[in-house]
Each structure stands twice: as C-alpha cells, then as structure tokens.
Scaffold this active site. Structure first.
Site, PDB file in Angstrom:
ATOM      1  N   THR A  49       4.580 -55.187 -18.125  1.00 10.46           N
ATOM      2  CA  THR A  49       4.625 -56.272 -19.007  1.00 10.46           C
ATOM      3  C   THR A  49       3.284 -57.101 -18.846  1.00 10.46           C
ATOM      4  O   THR A  49       3.089 -57.465 -20.225  1.00 10.46           O
ATOM      5  CB  THR A  49       5.549 -57.238 -18.336  1.00 10.46           C
ATOM      6  OG1 THR A  49       7.061 -56.379 -18.187  1.00 10.46           O
ATOM      7  CG2 THR A  49       6.024 -58.282 -19.317  1.00 10.46           C
ATOM      8  N   ASP A  81       5.299 -47.614 -18.418  1.00  9.37           N
ATOM      9  CA  ASP A  81       6.200 -48.466 -17.897  1.00  9.37           C
ATOM     10  C   ASP A  81       6.487 -48.141 -16.210  1.00  9.37           C
ATOM     11  O   ASP A  81       6.466 -46.937 -16.135  1.00  9.37           O
ATOM     12  CB  ASP A  81       7.629 -48.367 -18.845  1.00  9.37           C
ATOM     13  CG  ASP A  81       8.509 -49.397 -18.431  1.00  9.37           C
ATOM     14  OD1 ASP A  81       9.173 -49.302 -17.367  1.00  9.37           O
ATOM     15  OD2 ASP A  81       8.522 -50.496 -19.031  1.00  9.37           O
ATOM     16  N   THR A  91       6.605 -54.494 -12.801  1.00  6.52           N
ATOM     17  CA  THR A  91       7.418 -55.110 -11.696  1.00  6.52           C
ATOM     18  C   THR A  91       8.422 -54.256 -11.169  1.00  6.52           C
ATOM     19  O   THR A  91       8.598 -54.458  -9.759  1.00  6.52           O
ATOM     20  CB  THR A  91       7.917 -56.613 -11.909  1.00  6.52           C
ATOM     21  OG1 THR A  91       8.769 -56.539 -12.895  1.00  6.52           O
ATOM     22  CG2 THR A  91       6.551 -57.492 -12.409  1.00  6.52           C
TER      23      THR A  91
END
Length: 386
Positions: free
Chosen positions: A41, A87, A119
């Site tokens: 992100t 990702d 994360t």
C-alpha cells in the site's frame, strides 16, 4: 488448512536492480541505507476506478521530493524496487529469497536496510528474513503503511522516515518491524488490526523501541551482536502445512498427508496452552502416524498471548509422548518460517524437532525462561543466543 509454498508457483519471479539510485544527495554520507520497495500500500496510487495499485517508479519519484530526507540527520538513502511490484498477499518463499539475496549482494555497501512491504504478510517476511540472514550485524527494518503515501492522512511518511533513522543506527543487529511509532522484533510480531494505523503488536515480547520526540531503545532487549561472518541460507524446502483445530473437525485427511510423501512439516494450531480434544483418539493416532512418517509436527496455540505447555494436561502429554513438539510462545508466523528454514538446512526430522525448541533469533523462550512482560525494561536481559 493452509500451506506454505505448497502447490504455489509465482507467475513472475521478481528481480532487483544491480545499482540502487541515490534519493537524497544532501543526506549524511557518514551512513548509508538501502531502501528496497517490494510492493504494498505504501507506494500505491488510485486508478480511474478508485482501486489501489502499484506504479513502478512512482514511489522513488515521490521520495526524491521528501525534504526531510535531505537533512544531515538522515543517512544517505539508496532506492531499489521489485520488478514486478507485489501485493503482500502474493508474497511467497521465493520472494523472501529475493529479498535476502538483495541484502546479501549489497551487505557491505550499506549500514542498514529498510524493506517496504505490504502489511498483510509482513510478519511472515520479517520472521523468514530473521532466520535466513545468519550472523546479521546490521539493522534490517521492515515497514509499510495502512494508507498510500499520496493520501493526506497517511501513516506512510512517518513510518518510512522513522524506519530510515533506525536503520541508520549501528546498535541494532536484527530484523525488525517498525510501525506506528514502535519497533518490534520481526519474528515476535503479528498484524493485529486490518484498519488501525497501529496495526502491529508483539504479543509475547515487549517492543524494542518507541519513537516519540526522541528514539528510546530498550538496549537490554536487543539481540547480542554476532560472533561469526554474515551469510545467507535461502529457504528452499517449504512443504509445510498449518492446521487450525476446531471442535468436531475431521482428521481423516491426515492419513493422506502421512502417506503422500510431499509434506515435511505440520503446524497444529491447538487450544489454550496446547490442548486438544481428548475423546478424539483418532487425532492422537493420526499425529503419531505423521511423526512415524518422518514429518515434524509442532503444536502452537490459537491464543495470541501465552505459552504452549504440552505437559500441563494429560492429552497434551500424550501428544508429546508420540513426538509432537511444543512451539512454546512463538507466533504462528515464526513457527512456520523457522521450520521451513531448518528443513532447508537439510536437518533430519529428529534434528528439526530438537532445534525447533532452541532459541535461535530471540523468537521464543523455553518454559523455564518465559518472559514476564510486566518487568521493568532495566530488568530484562537479551534473549538471543550469543
């Protein structure tokens, strides 16, 4: 049931550049930090449909305009990124090896490393790197953000800047996660919240540092500096599965696991301190069959806090007697990656069972040395092996 690397093939193996690019020419040349952006992100931007996605090169350009990095307080930062960007949900052991190899290639060129990561699987990556990077004598700091760098209320800027400051220090010799003003040992960390800016915590071990108006490091918690030369051992054996035990579950599939010959380790997520259904004798028989087949079986807890003590209840003692070993107070992330690391070392099942219960990187305490997290910082001793 979840599997580590089993049946998964990365469609494109990411690569990194041979020559990282300098971001802040006015930073202090006394210290040099490599920033490796793997995806996630922190560097994403919104597309026309409003969804977030990575844009190659965009984060590097954004960081070149961050004024703080060009202060003498900051080390000179060099930037590299995965190609393609991933990702974190797509991360696999092959990608951990790419990160470890990148750090190995540049190890003597930089004083510290910052890995920018999504994360969702950051705790797995931090745990894996902590084992693969043997005799590490420099800081490797993983961080990311819950909101992209371009968002007005983002946590990305503060997380990255503080991670860089910490990576420029000479007194850290381990893999850590920095997030939301706190520094955690990487193999003690878990993502605890999908939305909060304080997304990570270290359930069974205190934070290593807190960053407020100053950096407060609890030095007695840090791993001791290594005595050997740095080296990397890549994780190549990943045939490990994780089974979450629930009431009334079917254990018949264990027969195929024991006879298939393609599973090397099983992590059982049990209740409480390692409890399991006592009436379900077929489960104990299945675990015994797994151990007999040369599969390493480790018992962890579904609880966030606490320690696995198989000797506490009769059913746990029965599991221990058939060869199931306790994961003590390790996180599931640390247990999975530690087992894969030891299997990749070519250890026999018996050797793996023994070393799994040794504290290698501060990832665990044996029952006799369980940490009292209520103790004052000054009373705590370094848990890592010399």
């Amino acid at each position: 049931m979840a599997a580590l690397g089993a049946g998964y093939e990365s469609p494109v193996s990411p690569s990194t550049a041979d020559s990282p690019q300098l971001l802040n020419p006015r930073g202090s040349s006394l210290r040099k930090v490599l920033i490796l952006y793997t995806g996630g992100t922190i560097g994403m931007a919104r597309g026309e449909d409003g969804s977030l996605g990575p844009i190659p090169g965009a984060l590097r350009r954004r960081l070149q305009s961050v004024d703080e990095l060009n202060q003498e307080l900051f080390p000179q930062c060099f930037f590299d990124e995965f190609d393609p960007l991933l990702d974190s949900a797509d991360m696999c052991p092959e990608d951990w090896c790419t990160m470890a190899s990148c750090i190995e290639r540049h190890y003597y060129d930089f004083d510290g490393f910052v890995v920018l990561h999504g994360t969702d699987t950051m705790a797995y990556t931090a745990s894996a790197l902590s084992f693969m990077l043997e005799q590490l004598s420099k800081p490797v700091i993983l961080t990311g953000s819950q909101l992209p760098m371009e968002e007005p209320l983002t946590d990305a800027r503060s997380n990255l800047l503080r991670a860089v400051i910490i990576a420029g220090r000479a007194d850290l010799t381990e893999v850590c996660i920095f997030f939301g003003s706190k520094l955690f040992r990487g193999n003690r960390c878990k993502k605890m919240d999908a939305n909060a800016l304080t997304a990570f915590d270290s359930p069974n071990f205190p934070e290593l540092a807190v960053v407020g108006t100053e950096v407060k490091i609890h030095h007695r918690l840090l791993c001791n500096p290594p005595k050997g030369r740095f080296r990397v051992h890549l994780m190549t054996v990943t045939e490990v599965i994780v089974v979450c035990v629930v009431p009334g579950f079917s254990d018949s599939f264990f027969d195929s696991v024991a006879t298939a010959g393609n599973v090397k380790g099983v992590i059982l997520l049990l209740y409480g301190c390692g409890n399991a259904p006592a009436r379900k004798t077929s489960f104990l028989a299945a675990c015994s069959k797994l151990v007999t087949a040369g599969i390493v079986v480790v018992a962890c807890s579904q609880c966030i806090h606490g320690n696995v003590e198989l000797e506490k209840y009769a059913v746990g003692r029965a599991f221990a007697e058939c060869g199931v070993i306790p994961g003590h107070d390790m996180t599931a992330e640390a247990t999975v990656t530690k087992l894969a690391y030891l299997l990749s070392k070519g250890l026999s099942p018996g050797e793996c069972r023994k070393v799994m219960q040794d504290n290698l990187r501060g990832e665990m305490f044996s029952p006799a040395k369980t940490l009292d997290v209520s103790s004052s910082w000054t009373d705590l001793q370094s848990p890592c092996s010399p």
